[in-house]
Design an enzyme around this catalytic site. Structure first.
Site, PDB file in Angstrom:
ATOM      1  N   ASN A  76      -9.306  23.636  34.994  1.00 19.41           N
ATOM      2  CA  ASN A  76      -9.648  24.322  36.218  1.00 19.41           C
ATOM      3  C   ASN A  76      -8.542  25.462  36.842  1.00 19.41           C
ATOM      4  OD1 ASN A  76     -10.311  23.011  39.636  1.00 19.41           O
ATOM      5  ND2 ASN A  76     -10.516  25.164  38.821  1.00 19.41           N
ATOM      6  N   THR A  77      -7.524  24.986  36.955  1.00 21.02           N
ATOM      7  CA  THR A  77      -6.242  25.715  37.523  1.00 21.02           C
ATOM      8  C   THR A  77      -6.014  27.001  36.713  1.00 21.02           C
ATOM      9  OG1 THR A  77      -5.334  23.955  38.932  1.00 21.02           O
ATOM     10  CG2 THR A  77      -3.829  25.996  38.255  1.00 21.02           C
ATOM     11  N   GLY A 120      -2.880  20.532  37.961  1.00 18.41           N
ATOM     12  CA  GLY A 120      -2.419  21.921  38.340  1.00 18.41           C
ATOM     13  C   GLY A 120      -1.139  22.465  37.879  1.00 18.41           C
ATOM     14  N   LYS A 138     -17.333  11.708  37.951  1.00 21.41           N
ATOM     15  CA  LYS A 138     -16.023  11.875  37.583  1.00 21.41           C
ATOM     16  C   LYS A 138     -15.201  11.127  38.485  1.00 21.41           C
ATOM     17  CE  LYS A 138     -12.028  14.335  36.412  1.00 21.41           C
ATOM     18  NZ  LYS A 138     -11.114  15.544  36.843  1.00 21.41           N
ATOM     19  N   ALA A 184      -6.634  17.736  32.945  1.00 19.15           N
ATOM     20  CA  ALA A 184      -5.335  18.356  33.660  1.00 19.15           C
ATOM     21  C   ALA A 184      -4.318  18.671  33.066  1.00 19.15           C
ATOM     22  CB  ALA A 184      -5.175  16.958  34.811  1.00 19.15           C
ATOM     23  N   GLY A 185      -3.639  19.953  33.440  1.00 15.02           N
ATOM     24  CA  GLY A 185      -2.452  20.445  32.881  1.00 15.02           C
ATOM     25  C   GLY A 185      -2.445  21.433  31.646  1.00 15.02           C
TER      26      GLY A 185
END
Length: 269
Positions: free
Chosen positions: A218-219, A170, A109, A196-197
């Site tokens: 993830n976050t 994040g 990645k 992301a996001g």
């Protein structure tokens, strides 16, 4: 006409990228979890078959085992090294090579984020790194702005997927780039993984409803009060969004339309 259930794609159809298939369209990042045990529990509940790991956080003295990858079992999930922290193409290339040595395969990645204050991907260096890595035989999955032109350039350079952001890394803000994602999805010849996001399962469902091939989270999971529960919620949302996309959503109208057309019997004497 109803879809032929024998030939119409199903939400459980594997996602094929290059030489691999993935039974889950929810991908998980391994950062920010409070402990390896919580990460392992979240992975189990998510059903994910792919987890990203930052090469710079891995222990180069151990290849694929617990000391190197925070308790992740490489027999259960596919480890995808990422070049998090790379500021330019040269640094990304060095991290990708290290990742290849650690995991024993040439998937990566690609992340090139020169400014740690906003972690926005550098489009010029990302494209340059993609071209270099493809020449070295890597299967490249680049993180990128939601830029339809860049997406086409990356796939033409040999990227195996494109991974446009939904919002800054994040932030958990959801699909702030929705219109641009739709443009990318309309043109892409490679799988589009929204990255992301995404902060809520509903955000993931929305991305899948648009036609994304997968999402990376993830976050939102790692920082939830109960990461395993949130991981399961994302698993269900991704499947629901995929099923909604495959079912062919109904048309959007500018004004009301009765579900049951009115007939004259209401006014007959």
């Amino acid at each position: 006409m109803p879809h032929d259930t024998l030939t119409h794609p199903t939400p459980d159809e594997p996602l094929r990228i290059h030489d691999r298939e993935f039974n889950s369209r929810l991908w998980i990042g391994s950062g920010k979890f409070a402990s390896p045990g919580i990460l392992a529990a979240a992975l189990e509940r998510s059903g994910a078959h792919l987890v990203t790991v930052a090469v710079r956080r891995a222990d180069p003295s151990a290849r694929g085992g617990d000391p190197a990858f925070l308790g992740i079992d490489p027999e259960k999930v596919f480890l995808l090294p990422n070049t998090s922290g790379a500021r330019n193409a040269a640094e990304a290339l060095r991290l990708a090579r290290l990742g290849r040595a650690l995991v024993g395969h040439a998937w990566v990645k690609l992340e090139v984020t020169p400014d740690p204050a906003n972690l926005m991907p550098d489009p010029i260096e990302t494209l340059a790194a993609t071209e270099l890595l493809v020449k070295e035989g890597f299967t490249v999955l680049p993180y990128m702005h939601a830029d339809p032109v860049l997406a086409m350039r990356l796939q033409d350079a040999g990227a195996a997927t494109v991974m446009p952001l939904a919002a800054p890394i994040g932030t958990n803000r959801g699909l702030r780039t929705r219109d641009l994602l739709e443009m990318i999805l309309a043109k892409a010849r490679v799988p589009v993984v929204v990255d992301a996001g995404l902060g809520l399962p509903s955000h993931a469902a929305e991305a899948m409803e648009l036609g994304a091939s997968a999402v990376l989270v993830n976050t939102a999971i790692a920082t939830a009060a109960s990461p395993p529960d949130m991981a399961e919620a994302f698993r269900m949302a991704v499947r629901a969004g995929r099923l909604a996309h495959l079912s062919g959503p109904g048309r959007v109208l500018a004004r009301a339309e009765a579900s049951s057309p009115l007939t004259g019997f209401l006014w007959d004497n």
